[in-house]
Write a protein that holds these residues in place. Structure first.
Motif, PDB file in Angstrom:
ATOM      1  N   LEU A 240       0.814  -1.215   0.000  1.00 41.07           N
ATOM      2  CA  LEU A 240       0.000   0.000   0.000  1.00 41.07           C
ATOM      3  C   LEU A 240       0.849   1.267   0.000  1.00 41.07           C
ATOM      4  CD1 LEU A 240      -2.653   1.477   0.026  1.00 41.07           C
ATOM      5  CD2 LEU A 240      -2.860   1.024   2.491  1.00 41.07           C
ATOM      6  N   PRO A 241       1.880   1.395   0.818  1.00 39.45           N
ATOM      7  CA  PRO A 241       2.713   2.600   0.726  1.00 39.45           C
ATOM      8  C   PRO A 241       3.314   2.798  -0.667  1.00 39.45           C
ATOM      9  CG  PRO A 241       3.189   1.417   2.757  1.00 39.45           C
ATOM     10  CD  PRO A 241       2.326   0.508   1.925  1.00 39.45           C
ATOM     11  N   GLU A 242       3.684   1.713  -1.319  1.00 40.23           N
ATOM     12  CA  GLU A 242       4.260   1.812  -2.665  1.00 40.23           C
ATOM     13  C   GLU A 242       3.226   2.310  -3.665  1.00 40.23           C
ATOM     14  OE1 GLU A 242       6.852   1.766  -5.815  1.00 40.23           O
ATOM     15  OE2 GLU A 242       7.312   1.572  -3.675  1.00 40.23           O
ATOM     16  N   ALA A 243       2.004   1.807  -3.581  1.00 38.38           N
ATOM     17  CA  ALA A 243       0.955   2.246  -4.504  1.00 38.38           C
ATOM     18  C   ALA A 243       0.584   3.707  -4.273  1.00 38.38           C
ATOM     19  CB  ALA A 243      -0.282   1.362  -4.348  1.00 38.38           C
ATOM     20  N   LEU A 244       0.634   4.146  -3.025  1.00 41.79           N
ATOM     21  CA  LEU A 244       0.333   5.550  -2.729  1.00 41.79           C
ATOM     22  C   LEU A 244       1.427   6.468  -3.281  1.00 41.79           C
ATOM     23  CD1 LEU A 244      -0.991   5.192   0.923  1.00 41.79           C
ATOM     24  CD2 LEU A 244      -2.341   5.685  -1.125  1.00 41.79           C
ATOM     25  N   ALA A 245       2.663   6.014  -3.193  1.00 36.86           N
ATOM     26  CA  ALA A 245       3.786   6.823  -3.685  1.00 36.86           C
ATOM     27  C   ALA A 245       3.902   6.761  -5.202  1.00 36.86           C
ATOM     28  CB  ALA A 245       5.090   6.353  -3.044  1.00 36.86           C
ATOM     29  N   HIS A 246       3.571   5.605  -5.776  1.00 40.29           N
ATOM     30  CA  HIS A 246       3.715   5.400  -7.220  1.00 40.29           C
ATOM     31  C   HIS A 246       2.451   4.729  -7.744  1.00 40.29           C
ATOM     32  CE1 HIS A 246       7.965   6.433  -6.718  1.00 40.29           C
ATOM     33  NE2 HIS A 246       8.004   5.560  -5.726  1.00 40.29           N
ATOM     34  N   PRO A 247       1.408   5.506  -8.022  1.00 35.95           N
ATOM     35  CA  PRO A 247       0.107   4.935  -8.385  1.00 35.95           C
ATOM     36  C   PRO A 247       0.129   4.027  -9.608  1.00 35.95           C
ATOM     37  CG  PRO A 247      -0.099   7.270  -7.881  1.00 35.95           C
ATOM     38  CD  PRO A 247       1.364   6.977  -7.938  1.00 35.95           C
ATOM     39  N   ASP A 248       1.082   4.228 -10.505  1.00 34.12           N
ATOM     40  CA  ASP A 248       1.113   3.425 -11.727  1.00 34.12           C
ATOM     41  C   ASP A 248       1.977   2.174 -11.593  1.00 34.12           C
ATOM     42  OD1 ASP A 248       3.494   4.770 -11.534  1.00 34.12           O
ATOM     43  OD2 ASP A 248       3.556   5.411 -13.635  1.00 34.12           O
ATOM     44  N   ASN A 249       2.411   1.858 -10.376  1.00 36.80           N
ATOM     45  CA  ASN A 249       3.220   0.666 -10.150  1.00 36.80           C
ATOM     46  C   ASN A 249       2.310  -0.563 -10.222  1.00 36.80           C
ATOM     47  OD1 ASN A 249       4.596  -1.546  -8.949  1.00 36.80           O
ATOM     48  ND2 ASN A 249       5.940  -0.157  -7.840  1.00 36.80           N
ATOM     49  N   LEU A 250       2.406  -1.301 -11.322  1.00 40.33           N
ATOM     50  CA  LEU A 250       1.517  -2.441 -11.533  1.00 40.33           C
ATOM     51  C   LEU A 250       1.801  -3.591 -10.574  1.00 40.33           C
ATOM     52  CD1 LEU A 250       1.087  -2.656 -15.411  1.00 40.33           C
ATOM     53  CD2 LEU A 250      -0.675  -2.201 -13.707  1.00 40.33           C
ATOM     54  N   VAL A 251       3.044  -3.719 -10.130  1.00 41.46           N
ATOM     55  CA  VAL A 251       3.350  -4.780  -9.166  1.00 41.46           C
ATOM     56  C   VAL A 251       2.615  -4.510  -7.850  1.00 41.46           C
ATOM     57  CG1 VAL A 251       5.165  -5.872  -7.797  1.00 41.46           C
ATOM     58  CG2 VAL A 251       5.560  -5.362 -10.213  1.00 41.46           C
ATOM     59  N   ALA A 252       2.676  -3.270  -7.391  1.00 48.47           N
ATOM     60  CA  ALA A 252       1.977  -2.910  -6.157  1.00 48.47           C
ATOM     61  C   ALA A 252       0.474  -3.097  -6.307  1.00 48.47           C
ATOM     62  CB  ALA A 252       2.297  -1.468  -5.768  1.00 48.47           C
TER      63      ALA A 252
END
Length: 403
Positions: A240-252
């Motif tokens: 979740l922190p990764e998706a919040l920081a990088h919304p287009d991160n498909l792995v997250a």
């Protein structure tokens, strides 16, 4: 370890009814689904969504050609709003009846898909309406096929038998749980979620955390629901922190979606209790309150109150968020504060008082929690007896930060 506390004489159900296509590019499986509908002779459908999601996610760019290619006629209802109402279900059902819809496609998160499930029932029970359905004046045994195109990583509704809608005139927000509304097909494509707004990314993920917190600790919990809970919280705490920081991160997005999906399966098997039963009155009274935010406001207090009854389970599944717990009853305050701190670090700092609730509102909320249809079943499954006093204390503890 919690394994020694499991009642091995409790015969439980392992549920999995939906064919879910999961992974980046899964939206293209709509071609196979449309082909299957054609072979079954289902050539008229209703699409249930909101004004934005089916376009902004890119889902419709793939769905529309697939329907056309298979000669499937459709009508589209785009009136679904967050915390959907029985009126919206009735409006969509009317459109479905007019076209003679033989299946329902829901595109979106929990609100559109739950609405689609209600429509699917009422297309079979044409003499009934959504208020009757949600007041449970009849028990449906059949529904038109539901196809769930999921666009959020939180509700799990694409793989379960649950649906929720509000009856605003009574400030009720009941839940349904019927086998006939398991989606026949579901699509979980992380690429549809890169446009999910920042707050929705947070709130939907917290919805999944609550699903498993409850499913792992109900009286119907099993090693299966607990196992899924453990993995859900591990994945959300990591990604979740990764998706919040990088919304287009498909792995997250992939792993948050996977966490949400297995959380849906977890509570489809283990069911729910306090957090959802107490949140439904909040967003019934204030429909503008996001469901996931309401759950986040309540979560620390709920864990505090149930921890003494199920400390081994909660210490285990919450290890990634509150490490070092020993699984003993005296740690209730510690885990509750740790969860609240984790939420605050994610930027979810609101409590009930920030949304206008005061101590004067609590008697009404307690009354709604204990009288809204279906919520009594959830409360009966809580690991600590759900008296009005306990419910009141949870609401009071949720008014303001614990520390």
């Amino acid at each position: 370890m919690w394994e020694s506390k499991v009642n091995i004489y409790n015969v439980f159900e392992l549920r999995s009814r939906t064919l879910c296509y999961f992974g980046v590019g899964a939206i293209n499986k709509i071609k196979d689904i449309a082909s299957a509908l054609k072979k079954e002779g289902r050539k008229k459908i209703i699409v249930v969504t909101d004004e934005v999601v089916y376009k902004v996610t890119g889902a419709w760019d793939v769905i529309e050609p697939a329907l056309k290619e298979n000669g499937i006629e459709w009508v589209m209802y785009t009136g679904v709003q967050p915390n959907p109402t029985v009126e919206q279900i009735d409006e969509a059902t009317k459109m479905g009846k007019e076209i003679g819809a033989e299946a329902v496609i829901g595109i979106g998160g929990g609100s559109p898909i739950d609405t689609a499930k209600g429509v699917a029932i009422l297309l079979e029970y044409t003499d009934k309406n959504a208020t009757e359905l949600y007041e449970q004046t009849f028990i449906p045994e059949r529904a038109k096929p539901v196809i769930a195109i999921n666009t959020t990583h939180g509700t799990g509704t694409e793989v379960d038998r649950f649906a929720v809608a509000s009856i605003l005139t009574k400030e009720y927000k009941p839940a349904l749980a019927y086998d006939c509304i398991y989606p026949v097909y579901a699509i979980d494509d992380p690429a549809l979620m890169v446009s999910l707004p920042h707050n929705q990314t947070k709130f939907t993920s917290i919805d999944a955390v609550n699903h498993v917190t409850e499913a792992a600790t109900t009286l119907a919990a099993s090693p299966y629901s607990i196992l899924l809970a453990r993995e859900t919280i591990r994945l959300i705490s990591r990604y979740l922190p990764e998706a919040l920081a990088h919304p287009d991160n498909l792995v997250a997005r992939y792993y948050l979606l996977y966490a949400s999906t297995i959380a849906g399966i977890s509570f489809d098997n283990g069911l729910l209790h306090y957090t959802h039963a107490l949140e439904h009155p909040l967003s019934a009274v204030k429909p503008e309150l996001p469901h996931g935010l309401g759950l986040a406001m309540l979560l620390p207090a709920v864990v505090k109150h149930i921890y003494p009854a199920v400390p081994e389970v909660l210490a285990d599944i919450y290890e990634p968020i509150v490490p070092g717990l020993k699984g003993i009853p005296g740690e209730a305050e510690k885990i509750a504060s740790g969860i609240e701190k984790w939420l605050f670090n994610l930027g979810i700092t609101e409590k009930l008082s920030d949304f206008g609730f005061t101590k004067n509102d609590i008697p009404k909320l307690v009354e709604l929690a204990t009288t809204t249809p279906s919520l009594d079943l959830l409360l009966s499954l809580a690991p600590v007896k759900a008296t009005k006093e306990v419910i009141r204390e949870i609401y009071e503890d949720s008014l303001n930060p614990m520390s």
